[in-house]
Design a protein around this motif. Structure first.
Motif, short mmCIF file in Angstrom:
data_model
loop_
_atom_site.label_atom_id
_atom_site.label_comp_id
_atom_site.label_asym_id
_atom_site.label_seq_id
_atom_site.Cartn_x
_atom_site.Cartn_y
_atom_site.Cartn_z
N GLU A 88 24.59 37.30 49.78
CA GLU A 88 24.19 36.32 50.81
C GLU A 88 22.69 36.02 50.70
O GLU A 88 22.25 34.87 50.75
CB GLU A 88 24.52 36.86 52.20
CG GLU A 88 24.15 35.90 53.32
CD GLU A 88 24.47 36.45 54.70
OE1 GLU A 88 24.20 35.76 55.71
OE2 GLU A 88 24.98 37.60 54.78
N LYS A 89 21.90 37.09 50.53
CA LYS A 89 20.46 36.92 50.39
C LYS A 89 20.13 36.19 49.10
O LYS A 89 19.24 35.32 49.07
CB LYS A 89 19.78 38.30 50.39
CG LYS A 89 18.27 38.26 50.26
CD LYS A 89 17.60 37.62 51.45
CE LYS A 89 16.09 37.71 51.36
NZ LYS A 89 15.41 37.06 52.49
N GLU A 113 20.69 32.49 49.40
CA GLU A 113 19.62 31.93 50.23
C GLU A 113 18.35 31.69 49.40
O GLU A 113 17.70 30.64 49.51
CB GLU A 113 19.33 32.88 51.40
CG GLU A 113 18.19 32.45 52.31
CD GLU A 113 17.88 33.50 53.36
OE1 GLU A 113 16.70 33.60 53.75
OE2 GLU A 113 18.80 34.23 53.76
N ALA A 152 13.94 38.81 46.08
CA ALA A 152 15.11 39.55 46.57
C ALA A 152 14.77 40.97 46.99
O ALA A 152 15.48 41.58 47.79
CB ALA A 152 16.20 39.55 45.50
N GLU A 184 12.13 41.66 48.64
CA GLU A 184 11.31 41.48 49.84
C GLU A 184 9.93 42.13 49.69
O GLU A 184 9.51 42.97 50.50
CB GLU A 184 12.03 42.02 51.08
CG GLU A 184 13.34 41.29 51.37
CD GLU A 184 13.98 41.72 52.68
OE1 GLU A 184 13.44 42.63 53.34
OE2 GLU A 184 15.02 41.14 53.03
#
Length: 363
Positions: A115-116, A119, A152, A154
């Protein structure tokens, strides 16, 4: 976020970084510029310990990462790096390239990681490429995937090592647009780049590196418009000029034209100015062709941002007269074209060299 004190790096007897002391604050974008071979990439690689420093200290968010007790893998999750050669896993799809590290290192489930990843791919404009493999992408697309893969994890800091150097010029802008977006969102970034206009536009500060040091630092306005040190001034002057030596009458005119076109694009010169410059170079070299049998011709093109002037200088050995006055009659048309596309033409003899200075007409 990053505090470096007296950092040095040696490879055998060769010292690449001598004594670097610098800080990069949270949310700041620092571009690192300078000639090739001055340690810019090595500096970045030392920051995340891909290259082990020979001396000094590096603090990341208050933690000295050179201490034996430092949790280096955790620090690397906080500070990620984007390489000029992409470093994507060729056997994995784009989606799998983005989900592998978050699942293995951050413990995310596949559903959350995917999902990330989707995005982030939409963020860099590649949402439709999730199922593709790296070999199916252009260079610019590969680099945007590499940036998405970095995001990804972060990170709080991203290090970019010449992210556009391996790209075709037509693909550079798409990668720089993504980096600009990250800058606007407040990501802390250190960027080694040769894209001077981009560095000026996106950065809070500029580090100019030379001799293995941060030779000068300051705001983009200071470094590009009013550098304080001689080597910085010389470097900034070179990036606003094109210099080539033409040794024979059989030189590669098409390659020279391509270099001039690239120079004009980097200076954002209007199309009319590019046309005038290319035409003048062609006609002047035609006029000067007989002199190439005696000595090379040094061609220099300089652009001044302050007044928008574009100057063309051609030098050759010998005390021959003004080439626009001393012609064989066959060059009369070329001389007329040169005078029609210039604002000013002057000829000098300087230290036994013939110097022709041409101010290119702006429009």
């Amino acid at each position: 976020m990053i505090k470096v004190e007296h950092l040095s790096k040696r490879f055998g007897a060769h010292t690449v970084l001598k004594d670097i002391t610098a800080e990069i604050r949270k949310g700041e974008v620092v571009s690192i510029i300078g000639p090739s071979g001055t340690g810019k990439s090595t500096f970045l690689r030392c920051l995340n310990l891909l290259d082990q420093p020979s001396g000094g200290s590096i603090e990341i968010d208050g933690v000295d990462i050179l201490q034996h007790k430092a949790d280096v893998p955790r620090i690397r999750q906080k500070m990620n790096m984007v390489f000029q050669s992409f470093n994507l896993f060729a056997h994995l799809s784009v989606l799998d390239n983005l989900t592998l590290a978050p699942m293995k290192l951050r413990g995310l489930s596949r559903a959350v990681a995917e999902e990330k990843a989707h995005e982030l791919l939409r963020l860099v404009g590649l949402g439709e490429k999730a199922g593709h493999f790296p070999d199916e992408l252009s260079g610019g697309q590969k680099q945007r995937v590499a940036i998405a893969r970095c995001l990804a994890m972060e990170p709080e800091i991203i290090l970019f090592d010449e992210p556009t150097s391996a790209l075709d010029p037509t693909m550079v802008s798409e990668v720089l647009a993504v980096i600009r977006r990250l800058a606007k969102e407040g990501m802390t970034m250190a960027i080694v780049t040769h894209e001077m206009d981009f560095a000026r536009d996106v950065s809070n500060r500029i580090f100019y590196m030379d001799e293995g040091l941060v030779y000068e630092e300051g705001t983009p306005q200071q470094i590009f418009e009013n550098p304080q040190k001689e080597k910085t001034r010389a470097f900034i002057h070179r990036i606003r000029s094109l210099q080539r030596r033409i040794s024979t009458a059989d030189f590669d005119f098409y390659a020279l034209n391509a270099e001039i076109e690239t120079f004009c694009e980097r200076q954002f010169l209007p199309r009319a100015a590019r046309h005038n410059l290319l035409l003048l170079v062609e006609e002047l070299l035609q006029i000067l062709r007989p002199r190439l049998a005696l000595s090379p011709i040094d061609l220099a093109i300089g652009y001044s941002e302050k007044n928008g002037s574009l100057e063309l200088v051609l030098e050759s050995d010998g005390s021959a007269g003004d080439p626009l006055e001393v012609t064989n009659g066959e060059d009369d048309l070329s001389v007329s074209i040169v005078r029609g596309f210039t604002d000013k033409v002057t000829h000098h003899l300087v230290n036994g060299r013939s110097r022709l200075e041409v101010m290119v007409r702006k429009a």
